[in-house]
Write a protein that holds these residues in place. Structure first.
Motif, short mmCIF file in Angstrom:
data_model
loop_
_atom_site.label_atom_id
_atom_site.label_comp_id
_atom_site.label_asym_id
_atom_site.label_seq_id
_atom_site.Cartn_x
_atom_site.Cartn_y
_atom_site.Cartn_z
N ARG A 11 0.79 -1.23 -0.03
CA ARG A 11 -0.04 0.03 0.14
C ARG A 11 0.82 1.38 -0.04
NH1 ARG A 11 -3.81 -2.45 4.71
NH2 ARG A 11 -5.28 -3.63 3.39
N THR A 13 3.54 2.05 1.21
CA THR A 13 4.46 2.07 2.34
C THR A 13 4.75 1.02 2.88
OG1 THR A 13 3.30 2.60 3.99
CG2 THR A 13 3.62 4.48 2.67
N THR A 15 3.86 0.27 5.72
CA THR A 15 2.94 0.05 6.75
C THR A 15 2.62 -1.44 6.59
OG1 THR A 15 1.88 2.15 6.88
CG2 THR A 15 0.66 0.47 7.67
N ALA A 123 2.39 0.53 11.80
CA ALA A 123 3.24 1.65 11.05
C ALA A 123 4.76 1.40 11.43
CB ALA A 123 2.71 2.98 11.58
N ASP A 127 7.73 5.07 7.53
CA ASP A 127 6.31 5.38 6.88
C ASP A 127 6.25 7.05 6.79
OD1 ASP A 127 5.86 2.80 6.45
OD2 ASP A 127 4.36 2.58 7.88
N GLN A 131 0.60 8.45 6.67
CA GLN A 131 0.26 7.02 6.80
C GLN A 131 0.49 6.42 8.37
OE1 GLN A 131 1.45 4.60 3.65
NE2 GLN A 131 0.24 6.04 1.94
N PHE A 136 -5.65 6.89 8.98
CA PHE A 136 -5.40 5.87 8.18
C PHE A 136 -5.28 4.44 8.61
CE2 PHE A 136 -1.70 3.52 6.19
CZ PHE A 136 -1.98 3.71 4.72
N GLN A 140 -7.41 0.81 7.35
CA GLN A 140 -6.77 -0.37 7.07
C GLN A 140 -7.44 -1.85 7.49
OE1 GLN A 140 -4.12 0.04 4.54
NE2 GLN A 140 -5.15 2.03 5.11
#
Length: 238
Positions: A11, A13, A15, A123, A127, A131, A136, A140
């Motif tokens: 996605r 990054t 993360t 995270a 990141d 995000q 954010f 997810q």
């Protein structure tokens, strides 16, 4: 992005989103066989002073802080006692399709916490700031968990009612310090966070000494996965 259930496109990054289905079964005691209600804490309760959302964060800290996240990928119950402390004993699940059966010995007086299904977003330090926000991270985890189907759990053969309608929770934001051998491939001592979880959790009150079974099942359609796990629990007196 890394997933324990399947490798999905990144996605943009690092993360990490981990979808975790934790499904177990604890066996039939004579007391429950007489038609008593399931011995669980209500979803809005504060077992041992914490909400379900805070216990969910503790569940992730427990699993991810063990080398190789061994309890979370354990297929036999060999690692069920790793890192366990305090009044609540955490039960993990399975990332593999098909039925899984575990055996685990638990000291008397411990409550048992498990997610019927859950999802975590994690995270990394690298990141970007946008995000690493709560908005954010919640984006997810909430959609795939709210889409869960077929949620069911029994304790000693007694069903937990209306899991879909009653047991959804969003964890508090949390962080995890990972060991050298960790599922993210990060250097040991890295603080992964902020992190967020969504899931359907059940906490079982301490069970009497002897043998028990808990059965959990559920499907996360976004991952195309249905998990069926049986945990055969022996509660050890004294």
């Amino acid at each position: 992005m890394s997933s324990l259930l399947r490798r999905r496109p990144r996605r943009t990054t690092a993360t990490a989103a981990i979808a975790l289905v934790a499904l177990a079964v604890l066996g039939a005691s004579p007391a429950l066989a007489r038609g008593e209600p399931p011995p669980v804490f209500a979803p809005q309760a504060h077992p041992f002073g914490l909400t379900y959302g805070r216990w969910a964060a503790q569940w992730w800290r427990w699993g991810l802080s063990q080398p190789g996240a061994a309890p979370l990928v354990d297929a036999s119950g060999a690692h069920c006692g790793d890192g366990q402390e305090g009044p609540v004993w955490f039960l993990a699940g399975s990332f593999a399709p098909g039925a899984v059966t575990r055996s685990c010995t638990v000291p008397a007086g411990k409550a048992l916490l498990f997610p019927v299904v859950n999802d975590g977003a994690f995270a990394f330090p690298t990141d970007p700031a946008d995000q690493r926000t709560e908005e954010f991270l919640r984006g997810q985890v909430d959609p795939p968990v709210r889409a869960a189907t077929g949620l069911a759990a029994t304790i000693d053969g007694v069903s937990v009612p209306d899991i879909k309608g009653r047991n959804f929770e969003d964890s508090v934001l949390f962080s995890v310090t990972v060991p050298g051998d960790n599922i993210f491939g990060l250097p040991g001592g890295t603080v992964v966070g902020p992190d967020a979880d969504a899931g359907y959790y059940v906490m079982v009150r301490p069970l009497p000494p002897g043998g028990h079974e808990i059965h959990f099942t559920g499907t996360l359609p976004d991952f195309g996965l249905t998990v069926d796990v049986t945990d055969r629990i022996t509660v050890r007196a004294g």
